[in-house]
Design an enzyme around this catalytic site. Structure first.
Site, short mmCIF file in Angstrom:
data_model
loop_
_atom_site.label_atom_id
_atom_site.label_comp_id
_atom_site.label_asym_id
_atom_site.label_seq_id
_atom_site.Cartn_x
_atom_site.Cartn_y
_atom_site.Cartn_z
N LYS A 52 36.92 28.32 -20.26
CA LYS A 52 38.11 29.14 -20.06
C LYS A 52 37.67 30.60 -19.99
CE LYS A 52 42.63 30.19 -22.10
NZ LYS A 52 43.56 29.88 -23.21
N GLY A 76 41.97 24.89 -13.06
CA GLY A 76 43.33 25.39 -13.18
C GLY A 76 43.36 26.85 -13.59
N GLN A 77 44.58 27.36 -13.72
CA GLN A 77 44.75 28.76 -14.06
C GLN A 77 45.94 28.89 -14.98
OE1 GLN A 77 44.02 31.45 -10.87
NE2 GLN A 77 45.52 32.95 -11.58
N GLY A 78 45.78 29.64 -16.08
CA GLY A 78 46.85 29.84 -17.04
C GLY A 78 47.30 31.28 -17.09
N VAL A 85 40.39 28.07 -15.84
CA VAL A 85 39.65 26.99 -16.49
C VAL A 85 38.74 26.34 -15.45
CG1 VAL A 85 39.76 24.83 -17.78
CG2 VAL A 85 41.51 26.59 -18.14
N ASP A 128 53.42 26.44 -27.94
CA ASP A 128 53.53 26.13 -26.50
C ASP A 128 53.14 24.68 -26.27
OD1 ASP A 128 54.04 26.50 -23.84
OD2 ASP A 128 52.18 27.58 -23.41
#
Length: 334
Positions: free
Chosen positions: A94, A73-75, A80, A186
């Site tokens: 990460k 994934g991407q934040g 990640v 968050d």
């Protein structure tokens, strides 16, 4: 299963047992308020042994020992990846996007994470701060993000009992942060990771900070997701553990709706204005009234009127016993 100061054991406040064997025997014979009788022990999870793998100190490792394998994934600040450490240990990695965040802020995330040790908080294994990109190496959770798990994975078929249990696990992890004066800022399904046996761990402490003052005011310009953010935080930048409690109520709504976007059909501006006027999300379809009351208690306008995470944890852990006895009470403000 919880312990008493005198050495006893209990799962519900109304009944305790002198030994663990007594407790297990009782609940194998009679569910007594649990969702079902105990049947067999849970399988023991394989926990990677990570001590002794660093070369400089307890946390810094050589990046050549990390092999990135699959992007998960991407934040906001990086990607990640699933990877392997030293050719043997499965990890999540990460990475920091260039020019999106001060390196010192990313390192500060690791400084926070390495002090955190709780079964429901994601565990830091190591960092790579020498060279770029910087890596934060953590345990790898089999099912990844709770949001994706609920919407597209095996979580599409979880029962109400499992939903309550997962909520209780998150509250347990947040109780630890509460006791150690941390805030998350968050808290949402996208930042919860799910592993074997629906084990849930709170992740992404990129916005978490130790709170020396009672209130933490974020730097101007930092963006926060409005639909999860308490009104005093969204409007006045006043973030406390009680604004995390608000977010937790929204997170429960995500769980019971299998990852539906909160406040469906409303824009961020509409949500902000409506919530400030007293609007609260209605009870989701199929959500029991006692669970919705817990959500509403998290959305009290005054932060001090919201329950603590400790009381939320206890309520959720005892949810089925309390519901069976008709003894549910809305959590009193503390």
């Amino acid at each position: 299963i919880r312990t008493l100061d005198d050495g006893g054991f209990y799962m519900a406040n109304r009944i305790s047992f002198p030994t663990l064997q007594n407790l297990v025997s009782h609940y194998m014979m009679d569910a007594d308020g649990l969702a079902q009788r105990l049947s067999r022990p849970c399988s023991r999870a394989n926990i990677p042994i990570t001590s002794g793998l660093s070369y400089k100190d307890e946390w810094e490792i050589d990046r050549t020992t990390i092999q990135l394998q699959r992007k998960l994934g991407q934040g906001n600040f990086g990607e990640v990846w699933a990877g392997v450490w030293n050719g043997t240990t499965a990890v999540a990695v990460k990475t920091l996007k260039p020019d999106t965040m001060e390196v010192k802020d990313f390192v500060q995330e690791a400084q926070v994470m390495k002090k955190i040790h709780h079964p429901n908080l994601l565990q830091l294994y190591a960092v790579c701060t020498i060279g770029e990109p910087i890596y934060i190496v953590t345990e790898l959770m089999k099912y990844g993000s709770m949001l994706e798990y609920l919407k597209h994975g095996e979580g599409k078929n979880i029962t109400l009992h499992q939903m309550v249990d997962m909520s209780a696990q998150i509250a347990s992890g947040m109780t630890y942060l509460e006791a150690h004066s941390y805030i998350h800022r968050d808290l949402a399904a996208r930042n919860i990771l799910v592993g074997e046996g629906n084990v849930c761990k709170v992740a992404d402490f990129g916005l978490a900070r130790v709170i020396k003052e009672d209130i933490y005011n974020p730097r101007e310009g930092t963006k926060f997701p409005i639909k999860w953010t308490a009104p005093e935080a969204a409007l006045y930048n006043r973030f406390t553990i009680k604004s995390d409690v608000w977010s937790f109520g929204v997170l429960i709504s995500e769980i019971v709706t299998h990852g539906r976007m909160p406040y469906p059909g409303m824009t961020n501006r509409q949500v902000l204005e409506a919530v400030d006027r007293g609007y609260r999300m209605p009870c989701p379809e199929g959500c029991p009234d006692p669970l919705y009351k817990i959500m509403l208690s998290c959305w009290k306008h005054e932060p001090d009127d919201r329950p603590t995470f400790e009381s939320l944890k206890n309520l959720l852990e005892d949810y089925y016993v309390s519901a069976a006895e008709g003894s549910y009470r809305e959590p009193a403000p503390r």
